[in-house]
Design a protein around this motif. Sequence first.
Motif, PDB file in Angstrom:
ATOM      1  N   MET A  78      -1.274  42.234  44.422  1.00  0.00           N
ATOM      2  CA  MET A  78      -1.331  40.904  44.970  1.00  0.00           C
ATOM      3  C   MET A  78      -0.433  40.141  44.700  1.00  0.00           C
ATOM      4  SD  MET A  78      -4.460  38.540  46.367  1.00  0.00           S
ATOM      5  CE  MET A  78      -5.729  39.141  45.039  1.00  0.00           C
ATOM      6  N   ARG A  79       0.242  39.325  45.833  1.00  0.00           N
ATOM      7  CA  ARG A  79       1.567  38.545  45.419  1.00  0.00           C
ATOM      8  C   ARG A  79       0.905  37.013  45.526  1.00  0.00           C
ATOM      9  NH1 ARG A  79       6.384  41.417  45.601  1.00  0.00           N
ATOM     10  NH2 ARG A  79       5.911  43.583  46.186  1.00  0.00           N
ATOM     11  N   LEU A  80       1.725  35.983  44.849  1.00  0.00           N
ATOM     12  CA  LEU A  80       1.330  34.675  44.775  1.00  0.00           C
ATOM     13  C   LEU A  80       0.880  34.082  46.248  1.00  0.00           C
ATOM     14  CD1 LEU A  80       3.448  32.954  41.964  1.00  0.00           C
ATOM     15  CD2 LEU A  80       0.979  33.616  42.074  1.00  0.00           C
ATOM     16  N   PHE A 112       2.258  27.820  47.641  1.00  0.00           N
ATOM     17  CA  PHE A 112       2.574  29.283  47.998  1.00  0.00           C
ATOM     18  C   PHE A 112       1.951  29.878  49.258  1.00  0.00           C
ATOM     19  CE2 PHE A 112       2.495  28.829  43.572  1.00  0.00           C
ATOM     20  CZ  PHE A 112       3.646  29.152  43.409  1.00  0.00           C
ATOM     21  N   LEU A 154       7.503  29.481  40.425  1.00  0.00           N
ATOM     22  CA  LEU A 154       7.378  30.782  40.484  1.00  0.00           C
ATOM     23  C   LEU A 154       7.599  30.983  41.872  1.00  0.00           C
ATOM     24  CD1 LEU A 154       3.462  30.768  39.217  1.00  0.00           C
ATOM     25  CD2 LEU A 154       5.846  31.722  38.114  1.00  0.00           C
ATOM     26  N   LYS A 187       7.381  32.966  45.751  1.00  0.00           N
ATOM     27  CA  LYS A 187       6.063  33.173  46.509  1.00  0.00           C
ATOM     28  C   LYS A 187       6.107  34.593  46.450  1.00  0.00           C
ATOM     29  CE  LYS A 187       6.266  30.250  50.321  1.00  0.00           C
ATOM     30  NZ  LYS A 187       6.173  29.931  51.617  1.00  0.00           N
ATOM     31  N   ARG A 188       6.980  35.416  46.209  1.00  0.00           N
ATOM     32  CA  ARG A 188       6.772  36.903  46.244  1.00  0.00           C
ATOM     33  C   ARG A 188       6.262  37.583  44.980  1.00  0.00           C
ATOM     34  NH1 ARG A 188       7.272  40.044  50.051  1.00  0.00           N
ATOM     35  NH2 ARG A 188       7.334  38.943  52.035  1.00  0.00           N
ATOM     36  N   MET A 189       6.287  36.718  43.957  1.00  0.00           N
ATOM     37  CA  MET A 189       6.073  37.435  42.598  1.00  0.00           C
ATOM     38  C   MET A 189       4.555  37.920  42.692  1.00  0.00           C
ATOM     39  SD  MET A 189       6.451  35.319  39.042  1.00  0.00           S
ATOM     40  CE  MET A 189       6.207  36.352  37.437  1.00  0.00           C
ATOM     41  N   GLU A 190       4.378  39.070  41.849  1.00  0.00           N
ATOM     42  CA  GLU A 190       3.069  39.665  41.556  1.00  0.00           C
ATOM     43  C   GLU A 190       2.128  38.754  40.787  1.00  0.00           C
ATOM     44  OE1 GLU A 190       1.549  42.468  42.418  1.00  0.00           O
ATOM     45  OE2 GLU A 190       3.242  43.813  43.549  1.00  0.00           O
TER      46      GLU A 190
END
Lengths: 329, 329
Positions: free
Chosen positions: A1-3, A329, B96, B98-101
């Motif tokens: 899962m992403r932010l 986000f 952070l 947006k695409r970060m796990e």
Amino acid sequence: MRLKDTGEFGLIQLFRKKFPSQNKKVVLGLGDDCAVIKASPQKLLLLTTDSLMEKVHFDTSYLTWEQIGKKSMAANISDMAAMGGEPISGLLSLGLPKRMETDYVLKLYSGINRMAKSFGFSISGGDIFLSDKVVITVSLLGEVKPSFLKKRSGAKEGDILCVTGELGESFAGLELLKKYRKLSRFPSDKKILDKHLNPLPRLKESRVLVKNLKVTSMIDISDGLLGDLYHILEESKVGAVLFEEKIPISKKISKISQHLKYSSLHYALNSGEEYELLFTIKKGNIESLKRLKIRISVIGEITNRVKRIEMIDKNGKVKALKKRGYEHF
Amino acid sequence: MRLKDTGEFGLIQLFRKKFPSQNKKVVLGLGDDCAVIKASPQKLLLLTTDSLMEKVHFDTSYLTWEQIGKKSMAANISDMAAMGGEPISGLLSLGLPKRMETDYVLKLYSGINRMAKSFGFSISGGDIFLSDKVVITVSLLGEVKPSFLKKRSGAKEGDILCVTGELGESFAGLELLKKYRKLSRFPSDKKILDKHLNPLPRLKESRVLVKNLKVTSMIDISDGLLGDLYHILEESKVGAVLFEEKIPISKKISKISQHLKYSSLHYALNSGEEYELLFTIKKGNIESLKRLKIRISVIGEITNRVKRIEMIDKNGKVKALKKRGYEHF
């Protein structure tokens, strides 16, 4: 899962659930405007932090560095106000690009310092590091008498819902700034921009409120009236009904509605960065409220319909409203 | 003038000069490891903040998110240790992408929380925002008994200069990590990387020192022995002479010197992020020092030659040393 799927508030909930607070001195941890720490039986300490990032939170094409500095401090002072406290000292962490003019940094610091000074404190420490974009993180230490401490979680069925000042200008102002970019091209009275460009946290008003009324819950409007009301409802496990005609819509935005995309009511309900105080009081306090020399509007009542926001419109019709709190986000 | 000309420490000096502290409760503002705030006659509060930014302070190719979390907390705890204090509560501001796990963010938070927990506190508030690169700002509130408070400014001529632990590994480890990138390609015992990958702040050692000795000044080594000694000399308006043979150079780096660019002594003198404590004591305290169950080296003496660092080498020859503190710009 992403932010982008978890979301900002989803992430905070995960933090709260997975990593509960450790230190007995911490009376209130994640999930309110400030953390609350017990210093002595007579005094509680408040801690809060807020970051502004270039392009995400501010745009130097219409904000001066001094205004950006003031804004970064205003958000933190407003969090202190929301809990009934007073700031003592600030920390500043600054991420700065190598090629930035030193003079701009001094203007930024001057804005931060000036806003702090007007509330009787200043920056007493911090950190500076290299960054592609400017990142400003202000952390604030404050204090509050235990009886003045106001949380998001104290609202009870039957309590009266109130808000300070007028609503809608910050969002409308931001939209106009984005549309017209340069202030010289601006079509109308620039005073409408004031709340967005030079916000003033309601610290003095907070003092008057906690001293004179039985405030049962309080929050500052940084996510919009509906978004922040929802935070109160969530934490207090209650619902609310709003009276449409009582929402203090800014007269300035009503006047220039032809330049704007949405209705004035929409701005008033969803304008973030207002830094007005949204709070609940015991019903019996309405008379005391009228005697205060602050602009306050009674806009609704707390119900037992948990996390539901309803609105009674001009014709007496009840409709359910969706919260729209700002998510990063 | 641009920041690359003003420099990090030049900028801090400008802030100190132009914007002096406002609040009477602030006993010590910009320029030490923590800000010091007077809470009551019996207790002082400490405030500190430290940011880590992706690519600038850490590289995810050789650090796990858990290690990054621990490091971001370690730097702040070390600042508390440097002033003789103990942490109570932390704030976390997180930028952070947006695409970060989400899972990586939880690992990061787990590292932060685990490090805090091992010293008896936790994160009690914060802020989350959108950012291209990960930015981690930890702010810490701590407390200290007035008699335990140690500043950078108390060193006097004739005082003895001491340091905890061994020096050089953090810098040498970083260099090896940059050279070999992947841990699997690493040519020697990976234990040499421990100080860089898993630093442990000297909070317990700080407690023993301030309880048992007349510590006159103290700082943690985050800028390297020479850089941080220079901070003590600047604030105390004194000089220092070092005994080359007494510098506690890590045996691990001596062993693998063929893989390294500089001499072992160079690493020991200039290694940042060591988080060892550098401190001065009254001369009469040397006997008490020997009774403590901590590794401490007496490495020099304080002189009256303001801001001058000299070293006496193996042959008894005196040479002047240049400070090399790390600057971000």
